[in-house]
Design a protein around this motif. Structure first.
Motif, PDB file in Angstrom:
ATOM      1  N   CYS A  38     -44.849 -12.172 -89.755  1.00  0.00           N
ATOM      2  CA  CYS A  38     -43.444 -12.551 -88.929  1.00  0.00           C
ATOM      3  C   CYS A  38     -44.208 -12.215 -87.471  1.00  0.00           C
ATOM      4  O   CYS A  38     -44.372 -11.033 -87.194  1.00  0.00           O
ATOM      5  N   ALA A  39     -43.834 -13.140 -86.468  1.00  0.00           N
ATOM      6  CA  ALA A  39     -43.983 -12.576 -85.127  1.00  0.00           C
ATOM      7  C   ALA A  39     -42.970 -11.637 -84.501  1.00  0.00           C
ATOM      8  O   ALA A  39     -41.785 -12.418 -84.637  1.00  0.00           O
ATOM      9  N   GLU A  40     -43.044 -10.884 -83.922  1.00  0.00           N
ATOM     10  CA  GLU A  40     -42.024 -10.049 -83.559  1.00  0.00           C
ATOM     11  C   GLU A  40     -41.427 -10.676 -82.439  1.00  0.00           C
ATOM     12  O   GLU A  40     -40.094 -10.466 -82.144  1.00  0.00           O
ATOM     13  N   ASN A  41     -42.191 -11.294 -81.435  1.00  0.00           N
ATOM     14  CA  ASN A  41     -41.391 -11.897 -80.216  1.00  0.00           C
ATOM     15  C   ASN A  41     -41.193 -13.335 -80.372  1.00  0.00           C
ATOM     16  O   ASN A  41     -41.338 -14.111 -79.277  1.00  0.00           O
ATOM     17  N   MET A  42     -41.211 -13.896 -81.596  1.00  0.00           N
ATOM     18  CA  MET A  42     -41.124 -15.427 -81.895  1.00  0.00           C
ATOM     19  C   MET A  42     -40.362 -15.400 -83.301  1.00  0.00           C
ATOM     20  O   MET A  42     -41.092 -15.700 -84.062  1.00  0.00           O
ATOM     21  N   ASP A  43     -39.185 -15.559 -83.199  1.00  0.00           N
ATOM     22  CA  ASP A  43     -38.437 -15.274 -84.589  1.00  0.00           C
ATOM     23  C   ASP A  43     -38.688 -16.552 -85.542  1.00  0.00           C
ATOM     24  O   ASP A  43     -38.768 -16.350 -86.484  1.00  0.00           O
ATOM     25  N   ALA A  44     -38.918 -17.692 -84.831  1.00  0.00           N
ATOM     26  CA  ALA A  44     -39.067 -18.897 -85.744  1.00  0.00           C
ATOM     27  C   ALA A  44     -40.543 -18.778 -86.242  1.00  0.00           C
ATOM     28  O   ALA A  44     -40.833 -19.703 -87.297  1.00  0.00           O
ATOM     29  N   LEU A  45     -41.382 -17.914 -85.913  1.00  0.00           N
ATOM     30  CA  LEU A  45     -42.720 -17.995 -86.284  1.00  0.00           C
ATOM     31  C   LEU A  45     -42.878 -17.161 -87.537  1.00  0.00           C
ATOM     32  O   LEU A  45     -43.109 -15.911 -87.353  1.00  0.00           O
ATOM     33  N   LYS A  46     -42.967 -17.670 -88.832  1.00  0.00           N
ATOM     34  CA  LYS A  46     -43.045 -16.660 -89.929  1.00  0.00           C
ATOM     35  C   LYS A  46     -44.205 -17.489 -90.899  1.00  0.00           C
ATOM     36  O   LYS A  46     -43.893 -18.744 -91.143  1.00  0.00           O
ATOM     37  N   ILE A  47     -45.205 -16.995 -91.406  1.00  0.00           N
ATOM     38  CA  ILE A  47     -46.198 -17.439 -92.048  1.00  0.00           C
ATOM     39  C   ILE A  47     -46.711 -16.878 -93.245  1.00  0.00           C
ATOM     40  O   ILE A  47     -46.563 -15.503 -93.583  1.00  0.00           O
ATOM     41  N   SER A  48     -46.780 -17.845 -94.328  1.00  0.00           N
ATOM     42  CA  SER A  48     -47.194 -17.452 -95.672  1.00  0.00           C
ATOM     43  C   SER A  48     -48.423 -18.385 -96.138  1.00  0.00           C
ATOM     44  O   SER A  48     -48.446 -19.571 -95.483  1.00  0.00           O
ATOM     45  N   ALA A  49     -49.129 -17.888 -97.146  1.00  0.00           N
ATOM     46  CA  ALA A  49     -50.409 -18.617 -97.621  1.00  0.00           C
ATOM     47  C   ALA A  49     -50.046 -18.830 -99.176  1.00  0.00           C
ATOM     48  O   ALA A  49     -49.333 -18.192 -99.874  1.00  0.00           O
ATOM     49  N   GLU A  50     -50.538 -20.166 -99.345  1.00  0.00           N
ATOM     50  CA  GLU A  50     -50.887 -20.521-100.743  1.00  0.00           C
ATOM     51  C   GLU A  50     -52.335 -21.038-100.998  1.00  0.00           C
ATOM     52  O   GLU A  50     -52.926 -21.218 -99.690  1.00  0.00           O
ATOM     53  N   ILE A  51     -53.057 -20.856-101.941  1.00  0.00           N
ATOM     54  CA  ILE A  51     -54.574 -21.320-101.885  1.00  0.00           C
ATOM     55  C   ILE A  51     -54.844 -22.397-102.919  1.00  0.00           C
ATOM     56  O   ILE A  51     -54.354 -22.279-104.200  1.00  0.00           O
ATOM     57  N   CYS A  52     -55.294 -23.472-102.506  1.00  0.00           N
ATOM     58  CA  CYS A  52     -55.735 -24.564-103.167  1.00  0.00           C
ATOM     59  C   CYS A  52     -54.824 -25.090-104.421  1.00  0.00           C
ATOM     60  O   CYS A  52     -54.022 -25.527-103.960  1.00  0.00           O
ATOM     61  N   GLU A  53     -55.281 -24.416-105.607  1.00  0.00           N
ATOM     62  CA  GLU A  53     -54.612 -25.120-106.680  1.00  0.00           C
ATOM     63  C   GLU A  53     -52.922 -24.582-106.725  1.00  0.00           C
ATOM     64  O   GLU A  53     -51.999 -25.356-107.194  1.00  0.00           O
TER      65      GLU A  53
END
Length: 630
Positions: free
Chosen positions: A155-170
């Motif tokens: 999560c970006a502390e200074n940009m509330d809308a920016l939250k990132i998660s990952a998944e991998i291929c399959e």
């Protein structure tokens, strides 16, 4: 990242299988290049530090150690950049090995996201090497406890809308991809590190999955795929990285190229769509570990292309499909209404302009589908002070060509008498002069409908309703408005579509109508007989107004953001001051004329936007008009 825009990148680097030092150097080159281009996020392929096709080399302790060393090298050598890096590696935790994604920012490893679904079928045998980490944990890296696991949210502390998660291929191919839960727990951006090999027909299915998942999860989806550097012992990898947003493919890399793919994602658009979609139900974040990071906020130079005509598809095939869909919705709505009340006649005014032409074409299709004689369509021309020979002639020809019943009621005398009765100077061509004609025409249509046992079909379109460019209790009123959710820019294409499919005399008539300037014809013509009153010179270009309308209502964007997008989209067509002027006029007219829309007649919703107070749009008639934004 002003206005929610952020440049992101998905990269397919040049690699050598099991050569972690070489791979790290190539990845660093790409990261630095993406940083120079203004990208704030870059995702690299699955196991990119080693290569996906190492096989039993994954059992070698030296390769596992070198992989982590390569990630550390990337971390150190990109410390001065302002870009969040996601790179794949085999990660040892205790006695097990995991297929992981390292998140790196400003010289720090923030965390390791792990793969949840390991393929062990056909050409894949990942369970031979890797395990699944069921819950989040921590791993000690150089004395620091780094979170690792399947449920990490960056999560970006200074940009509330920016939250990132990952998944991998399959993970993406699973019945319930991890990204579904990531999104419900706040992730607005999903990154997928992939090593998906090439096979005939596979790319189309993969593209469908990417678009579908980004649409279902209402997110931006960055997919970085392994490329030609992988081993060709049994498989070939073609890259084809992609960036999607809410069901739309923003960018797609060419096959078999090692390159960086860029796109401008719109985080505001994602959040706004989630707010509107009541079936998108955020979860509590149970089991998720949040990792905070900082990012420098800046104004992203826009490379993204915004369709300047958002209601109109960009390809001929899609345009034809859209026209057929909209026409079907229009006439099916009218068909249902006529069948319900058991009528065999309708009345509508025909001016020889585009809107009334479309309404008549739709009415004819509805009558045909009900096996009713088109003679039950009472098409009325009502010439007055501003009627031109061209529109009058086209109205006559169109009615005859379609086999409708022609009636003419010249309203000059009635309007003149009315203006005299209320003490209005007929030489004063003011709003009273104009609206008296519109209301007289509506009265004539209503009375003829009573006379013939029918209803009045409205002809006004969505753009006119948005601008309030309709006379209250005049052309604003009918018993069923078939064009009510069709924007002006699309009306033209619908008429052209009918012309092209009909051919013959009807095609010639419709093409001449298409070539006629849009006008209400309420003012006397010029001395040379030409139309004196052209709508777009009064209210502004409809292509601009439809652009404003779409992005204001469909996405809820602010005037400032819409202005920026319009100036980007219409560069070279309109200067910035002209766009700003018409946007201010649009906003004033839109807010000031809600009272007309609050009592608009029934009509079918044909597209993504409707102004019906019973359907899509509810707004108080006395809402405060936004202040000018310049």
């Amino acid at each position: 990242m002003h206005d929610g825009f952020m440049k992101v990148a998905a990269a397919t680097p040049k690699i050598r299988v099991a050569d972690t030092a070489f791979n790290a150097r190539e990845m660093i080159k790409m990261i630095r290049e993406a940083d120079r281009q203004g990208a704030k996020l870059i995702v690299l392929p699955e196991l990119s530090i080693t290569g996906y096709t190492c096989g039993d080399l994954f059992f070698q302790e030296s390769l596992i150690r070198q992989a982590l060393d390569g990630i550390k090298q990337i971390t150190v050598e990109t410390a001065v950049t302002d870009i969040l890096i996601v790179a794949g590696l085999p990660l040892a935790i205790g006695s097990k090995l995991y297929n992981a994604a390292a998140f790196i920012k400003s010289g720090n490893i923030l965390g390791f996201a792990t793969k949840s679904f390991l393929p062990d079928y056909n050409e894949f045998y990942e369970t031979r090497y890797f395990s699944v980490l069921e819950e989040n944990t921590f791993i000690n890296i150089d004395g620091k406890q780094i979170p690792a696991g399947p449920k990490l949210l960056f999560c970006a502390e200074n940009m509330d809308a920016l939250k990132i998660s990952a998944e991998i291929c399959e993970d993406l191919w699973a019945p319930i991809p991890p990204s579904t839960n990531h999104a419900l727990n706040g992730a607005s951006v999903i990154v997928n590190l992939s090593a998906s090999d090439e096979a005939a027909g596979k790319n189309n299915h993969r593209r469908l999955l990417l678009r579908s998942q980004s649409g279902r999860s209402i997110c931006a989806y960055l997919y970085a795929n392994a490329g030609p550097g992988e081993s060709s012992t049994d498989l070939v990898f073609g890259g084809r990285s992609s960036i999607c947003e809410n069901g739309v493919m923003l960018a797609e890399a060419k096959s078999f190229e090692e390159s960086i793919l860029y796109a401008d994602i719109d985080l505001q658009r994602i959040i706004q769509q989630r707010r509107k979609t009541t079936t998108f139900r955020p979860q509590t974040g149970e089991g998720y570990h949040k990792i905070m990071f900082n990012i420098q906020l800046c104004k992203t130079p826009l490379d993204r292309i915004f369709n300047p005509t958002p209601f109109i598809p960009q390809t001929d095939a899609h345009l034809e499909e859209r026209c057929e869909e909209v026409l079907s919705i229009q006439y099916q709505g009218l068909k249902k209404r006529l069948a319900h009340i058991g009528l065999k006649t309708v009345t509508l005014g025909i001016s020889g302009g585009l809107d009334s032409t479309l309404a008549l074409l739709v009415t004819a299709k509805a009558f045909d589908s009900l096996n009713l004689s088109r003679s039950g369509i009472v098409a009325v021309t009502m010439p007055c002070f501003g009627t031109s020979d061209r529109t009058y002639s086209n109205a006559q020809k169109l009615i005859a060509s379609l086999g409708a019943q022609f009636r003419e009621v010249n309203i000059k005398a009635a309007v003149t008498q009315h203006l005299t009765d209320i003490g209005c100077n007929i030489e004063n061509h003011d709003v009273t002069f104009e609206n008296a004609q519109a209301r007289e025409r509506t009265q004539v249509l209503m009375d003829i409908a009573n006379q013939t046992g029918g209803i009045v079909i409205g002809t006004g379109d969505l753009s006119e309703l948005a601008l309030g460019f309709a006379t209250y209790n005049g052309d604003h009123m009918s018993m069923y408005g078939v064009n009510a959710s069709v924007p002006k820019t699309l009306v033209r294409f619908l008429v052209k579509y009918v012309a092209d499919t009909a051919g013959g005399e009807l095609k010639d008539i419709l093409y001449d109508i298409l070539d006629t300037p849009v006008s209400p014809e309420l003012l006397p013509p010029n001395q040379d007989g030409s139309v004196a009153q052209q709508t777009e010179k009064i209210v502004g270009p409809y292509e601009l107004h439809d652009f404003f309308l779409y992005y204001m209502l469909r996405w809820g964007f602010s005037p400032k953001k819409i202005l920026r997008m319009a100036q980007h989209s219409f560069a070279g067509t309109y200067d910035e001051e002209t766009i700003a002027k018409w946007l201010n006029i649009f906003l004033r007219r839109f807010y000031a004329n809600q009272f007309k829309r609050s009592c608009m007649p029934d009509g079918p919703k044909a597209g993504s936007i409707s102004l019906s107070p019973r359907g899509d749009f509810r707004m108080p008639s006395d809402a405060v008009i936004p202040k000018p934004f310049l």
